[in-house]
Scaffold this motif. Structure first.
Motif, PDB file in Angstrom:
ATOM      1  N   ALA A  20       4.144  27.916 -28.088  1.00  0.00           N
ATOM      2  CA  ALA A  20       3.405  28.096 -26.834  1.00  0.00           C
ATOM      3  C   ALA A  20       3.941  29.300 -26.064  1.00  0.00           C
ATOM      4  O   ALA A  20       3.174  30.146 -25.586  1.00  0.00           O
ATOM      5  N   PRO A 176      -1.100  26.940 -17.641  1.00  0.00           N
ATOM      6  CA  PRO A 176      -1.039  25.671 -18.395  1.00  0.00           C
ATOM      7  C   PRO A 176      -0.285  25.800 -19.713  1.00  0.00           C
ATOM      8  O   PRO A 176       0.421  24.869 -20.124  1.00  0.00           O
ATOM      9  N   VAL A 180       3.142  23.611 -20.636  1.00  0.00           N
ATOM     10  CA  VAL A 180       3.288  22.841 -21.877  1.00  0.00           C
ATOM     11  C   VAL A 180       4.529  23.303 -22.635  1.00  0.00           C
ATOM     12  O   VAL A 180       5.337  22.492 -23.117  1.00  0.00           O
ATOM     13  N   TRP A 183       7.785  22.098 -20.869  1.00  0.00           N
ATOM     14  CA  TRP A 183       8.022  20.671 -21.045  1.00  0.00           C
ATOM     15  C   TRP A 183       8.500  20.361 -22.465  1.00  0.00           C
ATOM     16  O   TRP A 183       9.444  19.583 -22.655  1.00  0.00           O
ATOM     17  N   CYS A 184       7.870  20.982 -23.455  1.00  0.00           N
ATOM     18  CA  CYS A 184       8.259  20.728 -24.843  1.00  0.00           C
ATOM     19  C   CYS A 184       9.677  21.218 -25.119  1.00  0.00           C
ATOM     20  O   CYS A 184      10.459  20.534 -25.798  1.00  0.00           O
TER      21      CYS A 184
END
Length: 473
Positions: A20, A176, A180, A183-184
């Motif tokens: 990401a 966004p 993501v 958080w990952c």
């Protein structure tokens, strides 16, 4: 960095988080050019604004890339990667809301700082967390493919967003994805033992930044302020002095940014040179053609993105297949093939009238896009595999990526110098940029042919996994 099992939710989250963040880092190098006329028309900034919007990002990225791995060793990869993800998110918000060119350029530079913290540690994190060779190779292949796909979709996605909303959507879309990724990474990266890594070469880093910034500022502002102006002469002189001081310092300090003699290894020198020349041509062409399509031909950002689709589409495909092609052909033939494709595409652009129907020159752009991953990236890393020790492979890969980013920086600056934009027409003398870039590709091919000794494909296959998983530390 503590390892853990190669399968399961934690490893999946790690790969998702790294991909990401890799996606947004490389997306922001290719999504912005199609919106340059809209951005400059909205926030202003004068004749060099478009160049600084691109180069502020790549310059900060290039100048700090070598320090990223060292900071990870000193402060912990988890801490540096999470900080980088958070800073990239905040910088993207500032870019999206920027009311002036000055704030936008500063926020773009901050994005580059964050990218320099993320990229050097991404592959290192996969390598140390995923120990099983086959699983690690798959993860790193996906990482490399993600970067190629991000570059490929950028122009078209940028054109769609600018046409449907505004240029600010180019940066809002990062948010966004960054959240993501953050958080990952937070959920999957283990806490590190810190403080035992290499000491930071702060004087060398500052001299390196001064040299890069001084040279870039002189190249971009020189045509507009005059080459004899005190500012330009001062920047050029400061850059030359910084380069000399950097060389002297690196030969004396016990903790240099690069191991002594690394760039004197032929394979490393070739890998760095080829990556510099490839990105020099790509970003020079991207810059001048974007302005030409939109200002001279009056195309919308969406139609501009569509015209770049063959270039970045082939770049994405070649990025996904470059490693397998190198395993079959060997790294030297693959690099020579890639450089031949780059040169052929650039010569094709010189000989084709760009106002002709798109089908006439889209093939030339496709050749350029296919040649970039085949001549550089993981293929160039594999070329260095048998020439450097495993303990210095990360430094060699870091040097290669630094040259790669500086190729993008100087490609934009020199393209604007050779094919200068003006208020009434986008660019003049387009062929000058194409010819210089084609000459660079030819030089890269000569260096590769005479410097790299042919190696059996079996040897390349054996060396490649170690070289790739050590990339950029």
């Amino acid at each position: 960095m503590t390892s853990h099992p190669d399968t399961g939710p934690r490893s999946t989250l790690l790969l998702l988080g790294i991909c990401a963040m890799t996606f947004v880092v490389y997306l922001d190098t290719s999504i912005t050019p199609v919106a340059l006329p809209d951005i400059v028309g909205d926030v202003g900034g004068g004749g060099t604004a478009a160049q600084w919007i691109l180069d502020a990002y790549t310059l900060a990225f290039a100048c700090l890339l070598l320090a990223g791995g060292v900071l990870g060793d000193r402060l912990g990869a988890r801490r540096i990667m999470l900080t980088g993800a958070l800073v990239f998110t905040l910088a993207s918000i500032v870019c999206a809301a920027a009311p002036s060119i000055g704030l936008l350029v500063a926020a773009r530079a901050l994005q580059g700082v964050a990218a320099a913290a993320l990229v050097p540690l991404s592959v290192a994190a996969l390598s140390t967390h995923i120990r099983q060779p086959r699983a690690r190779a798959r993860a790193i292949g996906l990482w490399g493919g993600t970067a190629g796909v991000a570059l490929a979709v950028g122009p078209l996605l940028g054109g769609v967003l600018v046409t449907a909303t505004s240029w600010r959507a180019l940066f809002w879309i990062n948010i966004p994805i960054c959240l993501v990724g953050f958080w990952c990474l937070r959920a999957s990266l283990r806490r590190d033992r810190v403080g035992s890594g290499q000491r930071m070469d702060l004087p060398g880093q500052l001299l390196f930044i001064a040299a890069g910034c001084g040279a870039t500022l002189a190249l971009i502002e020189g045509p507009h302020r005059g080459w004899s102006s005190p500012l330009i002469l001062g920047c050029a002189g400061a850059a030359a002095a910084a380069i000399a001081a950097f060389t002297l310092w690196e030969n004396r300090t016990s903790t240099p940014l690069l191991p002594r003699g690394l760039l004197r290894i032929p394979e490393v020198a070739v890998a760095c040179s080829v990556n510099f020349l490839g990105l020099f041509g790509l970003y020079g062409v991207l810059f001048v053609l974007t302005l030409y399509f939109q200002r001279d031909l009056g195309l919308s950002p969406l139609h501009t993105g569509l015209r770049f689709l063959p270039l970045f589409g082939m770049l994405g495909i070649a990025s996904l297949t470059a490693a397998s092609v190198a395993r079959r052909l060997g790294t030297r033939p693959t690099m020579l093939t890639g450089l031949a494709l780059i040169g052929t595409g650039l010569v094709g652009l010189v000989t084709i009238e760009l106002s002709a129907p798109p089908a006439v020159y889209l093939g030339a752009l496709g050749l350029l896009g296919a040649g970039i991953p085949l001549s550089g990236g993981v293929v160039a890393i594999a070329a260095m595999a048998n020439a450097v020790q495993e303990t210095t492979m990360g430094a060699a890969s870091g040097a290669m990526n630094t040259f790669r980013q500086f190729g993008a920086v100087f490609g934009v600056a020199v393209a604007a110098l050779l094919s200068p934009p003006s208020p009434t027409t986008a660019v003049t003398h387009l062929s000058a940029t194409f010819l210089v870039a084609a000459t660079g590709a030819t030089l890269g091919a000569v260096l590769t042919a005479f410097t790299l000794r042919p190696k059996p494909p079996a040897a390349q296959t054996k060396a490649e996994p170690e070289s790739i998983h050590s990339a950029t530390r």
